[in-house]
Write a protein that holds these residues in place. Structure first.
Motif, PDB file in Angstrom:
ATOM      1  N   PRO A  13       0.795  -1.232   0.000  1.00  0.00           N
ATOM      2  CA  PRO A  13       0.000   0.000   0.000  1.00  0.00           C
ATOM      3  C   PRO A  13       0.820   1.271   0.000  1.00  0.00           C
ATOM      4  O   PRO A  13       0.357   2.314  -0.438  1.00  0.00           O
ATOM      5  CB  PRO A  13      -0.838  -0.130   1.281  1.00  0.00           C
ATOM      6  CG  PRO A  13      -0.077  -1.085   2.147  1.00  0.00           C
ATOM      7  CD  PRO A  13       0.575  -2.043   1.198  1.00  0.00           C
ATOM      8  N   ARG A  14       2.059   1.228   0.482  1.00  0.00           N
ATOM      9  CA  ARG A  14       2.858   2.449   0.539  1.00  0.00           C
ATOM     10  C   ARG A  14       3.239   2.946  -0.851  1.00  0.00           C
ATOM     11  O   ARG A  14       3.548   4.121  -1.020  1.00  0.00           O
ATOM     12  CB  ARG A  14       4.121   2.216   1.368  1.00  0.00           C
ATOM     13  CG  ARG A  14       3.847   2.007   2.847  1.00  0.00           C
ATOM     14  CD  ARG A  14       5.121   1.927   3.649  1.00  0.00           C
ATOM     15  NE  ARG A  14       4.845   1.736   5.065  1.00  0.00           N
ATOM     16  CZ  ARG A  14       5.786   1.635   5.994  1.00  0.00           C
ATOM     17  NH1 ARG A  14       7.059   1.711   5.655  1.00  0.00           N
ATOM     18  NH2 ARG A  14       5.455   1.462   7.255  1.00  0.00           N
ATOM     19  N   SER A  15       3.245   2.056  -1.835  1.00  0.00           N
ATOM     20  CA  SER A  15       3.614   2.464  -3.184  1.00  0.00           C
ATOM     21  C   SER A  15       2.390   2.749  -4.050  1.00  0.00           C
ATOM     22  O   SER A  15       2.522   3.104  -5.213  1.00  0.00           O
ATOM     23  CB  SER A  15       4.460   1.367  -3.851  1.00  0.00           C
ATOM     24  OG  SER A  15       3.707   0.173  -3.987  1.00  0.00           O
ATOM     25  N   ALA A  16       1.186   2.581  -3.484  1.00  0.00           N
ATOM     26  CA  ALA A  16      -0.037   2.773  -4.262  1.00  0.00           C
ATOM     27  C   ALA A  16      -0.487   4.231  -4.207  1.00  0.00           C
ATOM     28  O   ALA A  16      -0.437   4.862  -3.149  1.00  0.00           O
ATOM     29  CB  ALA A  16      -1.146   1.881  -3.712  1.00  0.00           C
ATOM     30  N   PRO A  17      -0.928   4.777  -5.333  1.00  0.00           N
ATOM     31  CA  PRO A  17      -1.468   6.142  -5.309  1.00  0.00           C
ATOM     32  C   PRO A  17      -2.805   6.175  -4.573  1.00  0.00           C
ATOM     33  O   PRO A  17      -3.532   5.185  -4.541  1.00  0.00           O
ATOM     34  CB  PRO A  17      -1.640   6.487  -6.787  1.00  0.00           C
ATOM     35  CG  PRO A  17      -1.839   5.160  -7.449  1.00  0.00           C
ATOM     36  CD  PRO A  17      -0.992   4.195  -6.680  1.00  0.00           C
ATOM     37  N   THR A  18      -3.124   7.318  -3.990  1.00  0.00           N
ATOM     38  CA  THR A  18      -4.368   7.480  -3.243  1.00  0.00           C
ATOM     39  C   THR A  18      -5.084   8.727  -3.738  1.00  0.00           C
ATOM     40  O   THR A  18      -4.465   9.764  -3.952  1.00  0.00           O
ATOM     41  CB  THR A  18      -4.082   7.625  -1.729  1.00  0.00           C
ATOM     42  OG1 THR A  18      -3.363   6.478  -1.276  1.00  0.00           O
ATOM     43  CG2 THR A  18      -5.390   7.728  -0.951  1.00  0.00           C
ATOM     44  N   THR A  19      -6.385   8.608  -3.915  1.00  0.00           N
ATOM     45  CA  THR A  19      -7.172   9.752  -4.353  1.00  0.00           C
ATOM     46  C   THR A  19      -8.557   9.652  -3.742  1.00  0.00           C
ATOM     47  O   THR A  19      -8.925   8.631  -3.165  1.00  0.00           O
ATOM     48  CB  THR A  19      -7.264   9.817  -5.892  1.00  0.00           C
ATOM     49  OG1 THR A  19      -7.891  11.036  -6.279  1.00  0.00           O
ATOM     50  CG2 THR A  19      -8.078   8.655  -6.445  1.00  0.00           C
ATOM     51  N   GLY A  20      -9.336  10.714  -3.865  1.00  0.00           N
ATOM     52  CA  GLY A  20     -10.690  10.719  -3.329  1.00  0.00           C
ATOM     53  C   GLY A  20     -11.662  11.255  -4.365  1.00  0.00           C
ATOM     54  O   GLY A  20     -11.274  11.970  -5.298  1.00  0.00           O
ATOM     55  N   THR A  21     -12.932  10.891  -4.233  1.00  0.00           N
ATOM     56  CA  THR A  21     -13.975  11.415  -5.108  1.00  0.00           C
ATOM     57  C   THR A  21     -14.970  12.188  -4.260  1.00  0.00           C
ATOM     58  O   THR A  21     -15.357  11.730  -3.190  1.00  0.00           O
ATOM     59  CB  THR A  21     -14.719  10.298  -5.860  1.00  0.00           C
ATOM     60  OG1 THR A  21     -15.322   9.411  -4.908  1.00  0.00           O
ATOM     61  CG2 THR A  21     -13.771   9.502  -6.737  1.00  0.00           C
ATOM     62  N   GLU A  22     -15.352  13.361  -4.727  1.00  0.00           N
ATOM     63  CA  GLU A  22     -16.326  14.184  -4.018  1.00  0.00           C
ATOM     64  C   GLU A  22     -17.705  13.947  -4.628  1.00  0.00           C
ATOM     65  O   GLU A  22     -18.319  14.852  -5.187  1.00  0.00           O
ATOM     66  CB  GLU A  22     -15.917  15.665  -4.101  1.00  0.00           C
ATOM     67  CG  GLU A  22     -14.588  15.983  -3.444  1.00  0.00           C
ATOM     68  CD  GLU A  22     -14.614  15.773  -1.937  1.00  0.00           C
ATOM     69  OE1 GLU A  22     -15.702  15.872  -1.338  1.00  0.00           O
ATOM     70  OE2 GLU A  22     -13.550  15.495  -1.363  1.00  0.00           O
ATOM     71  N   GLY A  23     -18.164  12.719  -4.540  1.00  0.00           N
ATOM     72  CA  GLY A  23     -19.391  12.344  -5.218  1.00  0.00           C
ATOM     73  C   GLY A  23     -20.601  12.226  -4.333  1.00  0.00           C
ATOM     74  O   GLY A  23     -21.688  11.918  -4.827  1.00  0.00           O
ATOM     75  N   SER A  41      -6.821   0.116 -18.387  1.00  0.00           N
ATOM     76  CA  SER A  41      -5.645   0.655 -19.078  1.00  0.00           C
ATOM     77  C   SER A  41      -4.342   0.051 -18.571  1.00  0.00           C
ATOM     78  O   SER A  41      -3.267   0.411 -19.057  1.00  0.00           O
ATOM     79  CB  SER A  41      -5.595   2.182 -18.904  1.00  0.00           C
ATOM     80  OG  SER A  41      -5.410   2.519 -17.534  1.00  0.00           O
ATOM     81  N   GLY A  42      -4.425  -0.822 -17.591  1.00  0.00           N
ATOM     82  CA  GLY A  42      -3.230  -1.464 -17.056  1.00  0.00           C
ATOM     83  C   GLY A  42      -2.481  -0.643 -16.033  1.00  0.00           C
ATOM     84  O   GLY A  42      -1.388  -1.026 -15.608  1.00  0.00           O
ATOM     85  N   GLN A  43      -3.041   0.485 -15.598  1.00  0.00           N
ATOM     86  CA  GLN A  43      -2.356   1.317 -14.616  1.00  0.00           C
ATOM     87  C   GLN A  43      -2.525   0.802 -13.188  1.00  0.00           C
ATOM     88  O   GLN A  43      -1.826   1.240 -12.286  1.00  0.00           O
ATOM     89  CB  GLN A  43      -2.881   2.749 -14.703  1.00  0.00           C
ATOM     90  CG  GLN A  43      -2.618   3.421 -16.036  1.00  0.00           C
ATOM     91  CD  GLN A  43      -3.141   4.845 -16.062  1.00  0.00           C
ATOM     92  OE1 GLN A  43      -2.643   5.735 -15.374  1.00  0.00           O
ATOM     93  NE2 GLN A  43      -4.179   5.068 -16.859  1.00  0.00           N
ATOM     94  N   ALA A  44      -3.486  -0.088 -12.982  1.00  0.00           N
ATOM     95  CA  ALA A  44      -3.691  -0.683 -11.663  1.00  0.00           C
ATOM     96  C   ALA A  44      -4.180  -2.107 -11.848  1.00  0.00           C
ATOM     97  O   ALA A  44      -4.852  -2.425 -12.838  1.00  0.00           O
ATOM     98  CB  ALA A  44      -4.711   0.117 -10.853  1.00  0.00           C
ATOM     99  N   ARG A  45      -3.835  -2.961 -10.912  1.00  0.00           N
ATOM    100  CA  ARG A  45      -4.320  -4.342 -10.931  1.00  0.00           C
ATOM    101  C   ARG A  45      -5.578  -4.467 -10.079  1.00  0.00           C
ATOM    102  O   ARG A  45      -6.551  -5.073 -10.478  1.00  0.00           O
ATOM    103  CB  ARG A  45      -3.224  -5.270 -10.411  1.00  0.00           C
ATOM    104  CG  ARG A  45      -3.597  -6.745 -10.371  1.00  0.00           C
ATOM    105  CD  ARG A  45      -3.773  -7.335 -11.756  1.00  0.00           C
ATOM    106  NE  ARG A  45      -3.958  -8.780 -11.696  1.00  0.00           N
ATOM    107  CZ  ARG A  45      -4.313  -9.521 -12.734  1.00  0.00           C
ATOM    108  NH1 ARG A  45      -4.507  -8.948 -13.909  1.00  0.00           N
ATOM    109  NH2 ARG A  45      -4.472 -10.827 -12.621  1.00  0.00           N
ATOM    110  N   TYR A  46      -5.500  -3.903  -8.870  1.00  0.00           N
ATOM    111  CA  TYR A  46      -6.652  -3.880  -7.976  1.00  0.00           C
ATOM    112  C   TYR A  46      -6.823  -2.467  -7.421  1.00  0.00           C
ATOM    113  O   TYR A  46      -5.840  -1.733  -7.272  1.00  0.00           O
ATOM    114  CB  TYR A  46      -6.472  -4.856  -6.797  1.00  0.00           C
ATOM    115  CG  TYR A  46      -6.409  -6.304  -7.215  1.00  0.00           C
ATOM    116  CD1 TYR A  46      -7.563  -7.005  -7.540  1.00  0.00           C
ATOM    117  CD2 TYR A  46      -5.179  -6.957  -7.295  1.00  0.00           C
ATOM    118  CE1 TYR A  46      -7.502  -8.329  -7.942  1.00  0.00           C
ATOM    119  CE2 TYR A  46      -5.107  -8.284  -7.696  1.00  0.00           C
ATOM    120  CZ  TYR A  46      -6.265  -8.968  -8.016  1.00  0.00           C
ATOM    121  OH  TYR A  46      -6.207 -10.266  -8.413  1.00  0.00           O
TER     122      TYR A  46
END
Length: 242
Positions: A13-23, A41-46
């Motif tokens: 998890p330390r190498s995974a990008p993190t983002t949020g949605t204001e939905g 697109s192959g940018q993430a596996r899970y």
């Protein structure tokens, strides 16, 4: 691409990008759309998507609509799915006319002003119109999502709806003209859990046997503002939400 199945491999998890949605109430569907693009697109596996509702912190108990909201949280792991399973079609709608209907802030002031921030109806009539607008757009949005999935209405076996009010689920089922489709309702005991509604309904439906492997599922959620999303997916054998 929808499921909480996770392999035994070690995650970092330390190498995974993190983002949020204001939905707000449409947050989960927006998370799925982002995850779908990243995984496809192959940018993430899970993708780990977390949804939470802590409405009691901003509710005024004297407001009649305070009983509509509950507190809760869900988490979903999204990953690659076999061909013909997972998310098959998405349709989105944004209508900015309703930006001032249901808001959080200091009544009569700017949200940055001194005072307690609460959830309130800044424009009750607009809030009512927004509710009806989501239902009115439900039919053409379902058609768009089904077209993207290459399916028809006769293929839908399960309906999963946002739990905005007690009447919302039955209204969607009626306007979609799918009387035989199975549907789970959690509003009576959980009220609205905002962005956690769809995962909660799916988890409950799977536990109760309403949602089964191979089912074609149509979902709809909408949020103040407003944004609305319809998803069409095929539930797989590994699919589960907790």
């Amino acid at each position: 691409m929808l499921g909480s199945w996770v392999s035994g491999r070690t995650c970092r998890p330390r190498s995974a990008p993190t983002t949020g949605t204001e939905g707000a109430c449409n947050a989960f569907a927006q998370q799925v759309a982002v995850a779908h693009a990243l995984i496809g697109s192959g940018q993430a596996r899970y993708v780990l998507a977390v949804q939470s509702s802590a409405q009691s912190r901003v509710l005024r108990q004297e407001d009649p609509f305070s009983a509509w909201f509950g507190d809760g949280a869900t988490a979903v792991v999204l990953g690659p799915a076999p061909a013909g399973e997972g998310v098959l079609g998405l349709a989105h709608l944004t209508d900015g006319r309703f930006y001032g209907a249901l808001v959080t802030g200091v009544p009569g002031k700017r949200w940055t002003d001194e005072g307690k921030n609460v959830l309130y109806l800044a424009n009750p009539r607009m809030a009512r119109e927004q509710f009806f607008a989501i239902v009115e757009h439900a039919n053409p949005m379902l058609d768009r999502a089904l077209a993207a999935a290459g399916l028809g209405r006769k293929d839908i076996g399960v309906i999963v709806t946002h739990q905005a009010a007690a009447w919302f689920g039955p209204a969607i089922q009626a306007i979609w003209d799918l009387p035989e489709a199975r549907r789970t309702d959690t509003f009576a005991w959980a009220s609205s859990l905002s962005g956690a509604n769809l995962p909660m309904v799916m988890a409950t439906g799977e536990r109760e046997g309403t949602l089964r492997p191979g089912d074609v599922v149509a979902t709809i959620s909408g949020a103040t503002g407003m944004t609305t999303t319809v998803m069409v997916m095929r539930w797989g054998r590994r699919s589960a939400i907790s």
